[in-house]
Every structure is written in C-alpha cells, then in structure tokens.
Write a protein that holds these residues in place. Structure first.
Motif, PDB file in Angstrom:
ATOM      1  N   ASP A  71      22.243  15.395  62.548  1.00  0.00           N
ATOM      2  CA  ASP A  71      22.175  14.631  61.541  1.00  0.00           C
ATOM      3  C   ASP A  71      20.901  13.383  62.078  1.00  0.00           C
ATOM      4  O   ASP A  71      20.610  12.840  61.656  1.00  0.00           O
ATOM      5  CB  ASP A  71      23.960  13.329  61.473  1.00  0.00           C
ATOM      6  CG  ASP A  71      24.944  14.315  61.111  1.00  0.00           C
ATOM      7  OD1 ASP A  71      24.167  15.479  60.200  1.00  0.00           O
ATOM      8  OD2 ASP A  71      26.352  14.572  61.022  1.00  0.00           O
ATOM      9  N   SER A  72      21.339  13.739  63.623  1.00  0.00           N
ATOM     10  CA  SER A  72      20.305  12.680  64.210  1.00  0.00           C
ATOM     11  C   SER A  72      18.942  12.453  64.315  1.00  0.00           C
ATOM     12  O   SER A  72      18.017  12.255  64.302  1.00  0.00           O
ATOM     13  CB  SER A  72      20.716  12.308  65.735  1.00  0.00           C
ATOM     14  OG  SER A  72      22.130  11.715  65.335  1.00  0.00           O
ATOM     15  N   ASN A  73      18.563  14.448  64.222  1.00  0.00           N
ATOM     16  CA  ASN A  73      16.896  14.207  64.230  1.00  0.00           C
ATOM     17  C   ASN A  73      16.862  15.242  63.319  1.00  0.00           C
ATOM     18  O   ASN A  73      14.999  15.836  62.926  1.00  0.00           O
ATOM     19  CB  ASN A  73      16.920  15.196  65.477  1.00  0.00           C
ATOM     20  CG  ASN A  73      17.564  16.755  66.137  1.00  0.00           C
ATOM     21  OD1 ASN A  73      17.359  17.216  64.873  1.00  0.00           O
ATOM     22  ND2 ASN A  73      17.201  16.868  67.403  1.00  0.00           N
ATOM     23  N   GLY A  74      17.395  16.232  62.493  1.00  0.00           N
ATOM     24  CA  GLY A  74      17.097  16.663  60.905  1.00  0.00           C
ATOM     25  C   GLY A  74      16.953  17.971  60.881  1.00  0.00           C
ATOM     26  O   GLY A  74      16.610  18.559  60.323  1.00  0.00           O
ATOM     27  N   LYS A  75      17.195  18.607  62.118  1.00  0.00           N
ATOM     28  CA  LYS A  75      17.077  20.004  62.227  1.00  0.00           C
ATOM     29  C   LYS A  75      18.612  20.328  61.620  1.00  0.00           C
ATOM     30  O   LYS A  75      19.905  19.918  61.508  1.00  0.00           O
ATOM     31  CB  LYS A  75      17.575  20.368  63.865  1.00  0.00           C
ATOM     32  CG  LYS A  75      16.294  20.022  64.821  1.00  0.00           C
ATOM     33  CD  LYS A  75      16.462  20.828  66.340  1.00  0.00           C
ATOM     34  CE  LYS A  75      15.633  20.531  67.445  1.00  0.00           C
ATOM     35  NZ  LYS A  75      15.885  21.088  68.791  1.00  0.00           N
TER      36      LYS A  75
END
Length: 128
Positions: A71-75
């Motif tokens: 959620d925080s880095n899009g992975k």
C-alpha cells in the motif's frame, strides 16, 4: 502537521501521518543512546533471543506487513513479501544464529617472530 501517504500505483490515500516534531529530537536521541547502552550490555545469547522474537513477529504478521509495504510503495503484495518481508525474517534468522561467531572476540596470531610473546585480540563493540 500531517502528511498523506499515497499509494503510487493507485494514487489512493493510505494514511495520514504526523510529521516528526524536530524540537523533540534531542530527547529522542537521548532515549536512543540509553537503549543502545542496554543493548550493548546484553550477551550475544540475549541479543539472539530478542532478534528471534523480532523474526517471529515478522513471520507471524508477514501478510499484514506485505500489505502495508504494498500500500505504501505500490509493489504487488507478492513482490512486497518476496523482496521486503521475507528477507527481513531471513536476516533476523542469520543474525540470531551467527552474530556471536562473527562479532565475538577473535584472537590474532603474532605477525612476526619479534612479537611471538605478544597476544592480539580483535573485539567488536556495539556502537548503535
């Protein structure tokens, strides 16, 4: 003041985070130094126990941690699990098992005949 954590893959807001109040940094650093002294006073066996507790925490919450990273880095969650969460658990496992051998005192041989009656030992001291 707050900052919005945005998922770069979706553009969705993940969370509102409070900015760190820099005025509190001296006190935080003082607490960190005190914690470091406590950690340095522990034996390798005691440190290994704490690191193993951290490994268990990571393993028990791997899916939740992967979701947070995703959620925080899009992975993708699988990518977050494979490249962030599991390597942390594996590192904890390695350090808990090997830190004492790698960082423990090491005796060194005398390098020259003139120093045959001398003994040398390398000690690694925790600094932070």
């Amino acid at each position: 003041m707050t900052v919005t954590d945005i998922n770069p893959a979706t553009g969705a807001a993940v969370a509102e985070l409070n900015e760190t109040d820099l005025a509190g940094m001296p006190e935080r650093m003082q607490r960190a130094r005190a914690a470091q002294r406590q950690w340095a006073a522990k034996s390798f066996k005691e440190r290994a126990r704490h690191i193993d507790l951290m490994r268990r925490y990571i393993v028990d919450r791997a899916e939740d941690l992967a979701a947070t990273v995703s959620d925080s880095n899009g992975k993708t969650r699988i990518d977050a699990l494979a490249t962030e969460v599991l390597p942390c658990a594996l590192a904890c496992n390695w350090y808990a098992k090997n830190a004492g051998k790698v960082l423990g005192p090491q005796k060194r041989a005398a390098g020259h005949l003139l120093f045959a009656n001398k003994r040398t030992e390398v000690s690694h001291l925790p600094l932070g």
